[in-house]
Design a protein around this motif. Structure first.
Motif, PDB file in Angstrom:
ATOM      1  N   GLY A   1       0.817  -1.204   0.000  1.00 48.97           N
ATOM      2  CA  GLY A   1       0.000   0.000   0.000  1.00 48.97           C
ATOM      3  C   GLY A   1       0.851   1.254   0.000  1.00 48.97           C
ATOM      4  N   TRP A   2       1.935   1.235   0.775  1.00 49.74           N
ATOM      5  CA  TRP A   2       2.856   2.376   0.795  1.00 49.74           C
ATOM      6  C   TRP A   2       3.483   2.571  -0.588  1.00 49.74           C
ATOM      7  CZ3 TRP A   2       4.491   6.092   4.227  1.00 49.74           C
ATOM      8  CH2 TRP A   2       5.675   6.762   3.894  1.00 49.74           C
ATOM      9  N   VAL A   3       3.923   1.463  -1.199  1.00 46.93           N
ATOM     10  CA  VAL A   3       4.549   1.535  -2.520  1.00 46.93           C
ATOM     11  C   VAL A   3       3.586   2.103  -3.553  1.00 46.93           C
ATOM     12  CG1 VAL A   3       5.481   0.138  -4.420  1.00 46.93           C
ATOM     13  CG2 VAL A   3       6.200  -0.320  -2.066  1.00 46.93           C
ATOM     14  N   ARG A   4       2.328   1.643  -3.493  1.00 43.80           N
ATOM     15  CA  ARG A   4       1.371   2.030  -4.536  1.00 43.80           C
ATOM     16  C   ARG A   4       0.816   3.435  -4.337  1.00 43.80           C
ATOM     17  NH1 ARG A   4      -0.821   3.901  -7.864  1.00 43.80           N
ATOM     18  NH2 ARG A   4      -2.455   3.182  -9.278  1.00 43.80           N
ATOM     19  N   PHE A   5       0.430   3.786  -3.113  1.00 41.38           N
ATOM     20  CA  PHE A   5      -0.307   5.032  -2.908  1.00 41.38           C
ATOM     21  C   PHE A   5       0.559   6.191  -2.408  1.00 41.38           C
ATOM     22  CE2 PHE A   5      -3.518   1.650  -2.382  1.00 41.38           C
ATOM     23  CZ  PHE A   5      -4.346   1.998  -3.440  1.00 41.38           C
ATOM     24  N   VAL A   6       1.666   5.892  -1.742  1.00 41.96           N
ATOM     25  CA  VAL A   6       2.542   6.959  -1.254  1.00 41.96           C
ATOM     26  C   VAL A   6       3.688   7.190  -2.240  1.00 41.96           C
ATOM     27  CG1 VAL A   6       4.037   7.728   0.620  1.00 41.96           C
ATOM     28  CG2 VAL A   6       1.933   6.466   1.140  1.00 41.96           C
ATOM     29  N   GLN A   7       4.382   6.117  -2.601  1.00 41.86           N
ATOM     30  CA  GLN A   7       5.465   6.260  -3.568  1.00 41.86           C
ATOM     31  C   GLN A   7       4.954   6.308  -5.009  1.00 41.86           C
ATOM     32  OE1 GLN A   7       8.076   2.936  -2.657  1.00 41.86           O
ATOM     33  NE2 GLN A   7       9.186   4.151  -1.135  1.00 41.86           N
ATOM     34  N   ARG A   8       3.694   5.933  -5.193  1.00 42.10           N
ATOM     35  CA  ARG A   8       3.061   5.936  -6.526  1.00 42.10           C
ATOM     36  C   ARG A   8       3.843   5.094  -7.531  1.00 42.10           C
ATOM     37  NH1 ARG A   8      -1.118   9.320  -6.545  1.00 42.10           N
ATOM     38  NH2 ARG A   8      -1.195  10.998  -5.000  1.00 42.10           N
ATOM     39  N   ARG A   9       4.267   3.938  -7.059  1.00 41.16           N
ATOM     40  CA  ARG A   9       4.917   2.976  -7.939  1.00 41.16           C
ATOM     41  C   ARG A   9       3.951   1.849  -8.236  1.00 41.16           C
ATOM     42  NH1 ARG A   9       9.690   1.464  -4.160  1.00 41.16           N
ATOM     43  NH2 ARG A   9       9.906  -0.253  -5.653  1.00 41.16           N
ATOM     44  N   PRO A  10       3.965   1.301  -9.441  1.00 41.96           N
ATOM     45  CA  PRO A  10       3.018   0.229  -9.782  1.00 41.96           C
ATOM     46  C   PRO A  10       3.332  -1.057  -9.030  1.00 41.96           C
ATOM     47  CG  PRO A  10       4.610   0.522 -11.538  1.00 41.96           C
ATOM     48  CD  PRO A  10       4.846   1.657 -10.566  1.00 41.96           C
ATOM     49  N   VAL A  11       2.302  -1.827  -8.758  1.00 39.80           N
ATOM     50  CA  VAL A  11       2.471  -3.151  -8.164  1.00 39.80           C
ATOM     51  C   VAL A  11       1.830  -4.167  -9.102  1.00 39.80           C
ATOM     52  CG1 VAL A  11       2.483  -2.289  -5.800  1.00 39.80           C
ATOM     53  CG2 VAL A  11       0.323  -2.953  -6.836  1.00 39.80           C
ATOM     54  N   THR A  12       2.278  -5.392  -9.036  1.00 39.55           N
ATOM     55  CA  THR A  12       1.769  -6.416  -9.938  1.00 39.55           C
ATOM     56  C   THR A  12       0.367  -6.851  -9.534  1.00 39.55           C
ATOM     57  OG1 THR A  12       2.662  -8.234  -8.625  1.00 39.55           O
ATOM     58  CG2 THR A  12       4.124  -7.240 -10.265  1.00 39.55           C
ATOM     59  N   ARG A  13      -0.299  -7.484 -10.485  1.00 41.43           N
ATOM     60  CA  ARG A  13      -1.647  -7.994 -10.196  1.00 41.43           C
ATOM     61  C   ARG A  13      -1.592  -9.078  -9.131  1.00 41.43           C
ATOM     62  NH1 ARG A  13      -5.224  -9.593 -15.281  1.00 41.43           N
ATOM     63  NH2 ARG A  13      -4.868  -7.356 -15.562  1.00 41.43           N
ATOM     64  N   ALA A  14      -0.552  -9.910  -9.184  1.00 42.42           N
ATOM     65  CA  ALA A  14      -0.404 -10.960  -8.176  1.00 42.42           C
ATOM     66  C   ALA A  14      -0.257 -10.362  -6.783  1.00 42.42           C
ATOM     67  CB  ALA A  14       0.803 -11.837  -8.510  1.00 42.42           C
ATOM     68  N   ALA A  15       0.489  -9.264  -6.678  1.00 50.65           N
ATOM     69  CA  ALA A  15       0.651  -8.606  -5.387  1.00 50.65           C
ATOM     70  C   ALA A  15      -0.685  -8.089  -4.872  1.00 50.65           C
ATOM     71  CB  ALA A  15       1.655  -7.462  -5.496  1.00 50.65           C
ATOM     72  N   ALA A  16      -1.491  -7.515  -5.780  1.00 55.44           N
ATOM     73  CA  ALA A  16      -2.810  -7.027  -5.382  1.00 55.44           C
ATOM     74  C   ALA A  16      -3.696  -8.175  -4.899  1.00 55.44           C
ATOM     75  CB  ALA A  16      -3.465  -6.298  -6.552  1.00 55.44           C
ATOM     76  N   VAL A  17      -3.596  -9.314  -5.587  1.00 57.65           N
ATOM     77  CA  VAL A  17      -4.366 -10.485  -5.161  1.00 57.65           C
ATOM     78  C   VAL A  17      -3.934 -10.920  -3.764  1.00 57.65           C
ATOM     79  CG1 VAL A  17      -4.767 -12.946  -5.610  1.00 57.65           C
ATOM     80  CG2 VAL A  17      -4.838 -11.308  -7.493  1.00 57.65           C
ATOM     81  N   GLY A  18      -2.630 -10.879  -3.498  1.00 55.45           N
ATOM     82  CA  GLY A  18      -2.130 -11.237  -2.175  1.00 55.45           C
ATOM     83  C   GLY A  18      -2.679 -10.330  -1.091  1.00 55.45           C
ATOM     84  N   VAL A  19      -2.767  -9.036  -1.390  1.00 50.79           N
ATOM     85  CA  VAL A  19      -3.326  -8.083  -0.424  1.00 50.79           C
ATOM     86  C   VAL A  19      -4.788  -8.403  -0.140  1.00 50.79           C
ATOM     87  CG1 VAL A  19      -3.940  -5.680  -0.043  1.00 50.79           C
ATOM     88  CG2 VAL A  19      -1.720  -6.249  -1.034  1.00 50.79           C
ATOM     89  N   VAL A  20      -5.551  -8.661  -1.190  1.00 50.58           N
ATOM     90  CA  VAL A  20      -6.977  -8.972  -1.021  1.00 50.58           C
ATOM     91  C   VAL A  20      -7.146 -10.244  -0.188  1.00 50.58           C
ATOM     92  CG1 VAL A  20      -9.087  -9.631  -2.227  1.00 50.58           C
ATOM     93  CG2 VAL A  20      -7.661  -7.781  -3.128  1.00 50.58           C
ATOM     94  N   LEU A  21      -6.343 -11.248  -0.475  1.00 55.46           N
ATOM     95  CA  LEU A  21      -6.425 -12.493   0.297  1.00 55.46           C
ATOM     96  C   LEU A  21      -6.085 -12.261   1.765  1.00 55.46           C
ATOM     97  CD1 LEU A  21      -4.789 -15.115  -2.104  1.00 55.46           C
ATOM     98  CD2 LEU A  21      -7.176 -15.017  -1.388  1.00 55.46           C
TER      99      LEU A  21
END
Length: 343
Positions: free
Chosen positions: A114-134
């Motif tokens: 979340g820090w990487v995506r929303f604060v640093q504004r760097r893209p994250v992979t779809r797999a990483a997003a799935v891991g967060v949701v899980l």
């Protein structure tokens, strides 16, 4: 012969990683009876960190150059990964089950992303997003949100605070630990993990001394006993368990295992810490989790593993293990990995 030696090294690394996970997983189980016997959670944390720091003094002296070369890294590890994680974790287990508190900490990989995506504004992979949701969905099962949160809300927030301290350390390491420069701006060799751990314990002990004020502790409680699921156990034995096994042994075996394995493999094994902690709490403390909570715990660990595996190269630094100093990536990465030979 070389292949055989490599296989033996990996086998030894796997065994040490399992020992480390077992040692870290038992810290909360040993600490909770002391807290229930009357010791303040902060005092238990101080006893653990200060005791381990004393044992690590020879290591700190050997790596005394780190004070000059990596002051920010040592301060960050001591403040966040040692003092912060353990203080929040021990405070949380005084209110909620050990397994639940540790599983909440496994939101740390999701928070890092979340820090990487929303604060640093760097893209994250779809797999990483799935891991967060899980991870988040599994946590909802662990706390049984459909029942209106069966657990103490403050206890859950304290466990979340432990996860946030892990994130804080990773972010600090990412910004201040990767440039390979010392406090004077000169090039410095990568610090050894064991040295960082030793100074992290010393810094953590100093911070906790101010916060916990151990001179006000009821020291007589350590001469008595504590109840562990109806059985009386000497308090000094539990304290020895926390200091020697759950801290000194856990860190030592964890560091060596990462050297023999890879950070990724060590991280997978480290995920067993939550399973071990939950099992020990079930057997020794009588803290039973329901079937939905067990399923949710498995989902949390699966999500955490996917999130940390699919993320960009994680911030460098030794990982604090949950009870010990939280298990986010389960390994020493980047500059703290020392040489790049097979671990």
């Amino acid at each position: 012969m070389q292949a055989s030696s490599g296989f033996q090294g990996r086998s030894a690394g796997l065994g040490l990683a399992l020992v480390s996970a077992l040692a870290f997983g038992g810290s909360g189980v040993a600490a909770k009876p002391l807290i229930e016997a009357g010791l303040d959670p902060l005092h238990v944390v101080w006893l653990r960190v200060a005791g381990a720091a004393v044992f690590m003094l020879p290591v700190a002296w050997r790596h005394r150059n780190l004070v000059r070369e990596r002051p920010a890294l040592l301060a960050g590890f001591g403040l966040f990964a040692v003092a912060g994680v353990q203080a929040f974790y021990f405070a949380s287990i005084s209110r909620i089950p050990v397994g639940v508190a540790l599983l909440v900490e496994y939101l740390a990989p999701a928070l890092v992303l979340g820090w990487v995506r929303f604060v640093q504004r760097r893209p994250v992979t779809r797999a990483a997003a799935v891991g967060v949701v899980l991870a988040v969905g599994g946590l909802a099962c662990v706390v049984e949100v459909w029942s209106g949160l069966k657990f103490d809300l403050l206890g859950l927030l304290l466990a979340l605070g432990a996860a946030c301290c892990q994130v804080g350390y990773f972010v600090l390491s990412d910004h201040g630990g990767q440039d390979g420069r010392d406090g004077g701006g000169k090039h410095a060799e990568p610090p050894r993990p064991v040295g960082v751990i030793a100074y992290g314990l010393l810094v953590g002990a100093a911070v906790l001394t101010v916060v916990a004020r151990p001179w006000g502790m009821d020291w007589s409680l350590l001469g008595g006993s504590a109840a562990m699921n109806g059985n009386e156990v000497p308090a000094w034995l539990l304290l020895g368990w926390i200091v020697l096994l759950a801290t000194v042994l856990a860190y030592a075996t964890g560091v060596v295992s990462v050297r023999l394995l890879s950070p990724q493999v060590a991280g997978v094994v480290a995920c067993l810490e939550a399973v071990i902690a939950t099992g020990l709490a079930w057997v020794l403390l009588g803290e039973h989790l329901s079937a939905p909570q067990l399923i949710g715990g498995f989902v949390v660990l699966t999500g955490a593993f996917i999130a940390q595996s699919a993320a960009p190269k994680p911030p460098s630094g030794p990982v604090a293990s949950g009870a010990g100093v939280g298990t986010v990536a389960g390994a020493v990465e980047g500059e703290l990995s020392g040489d790049r030979a097979p671990h």
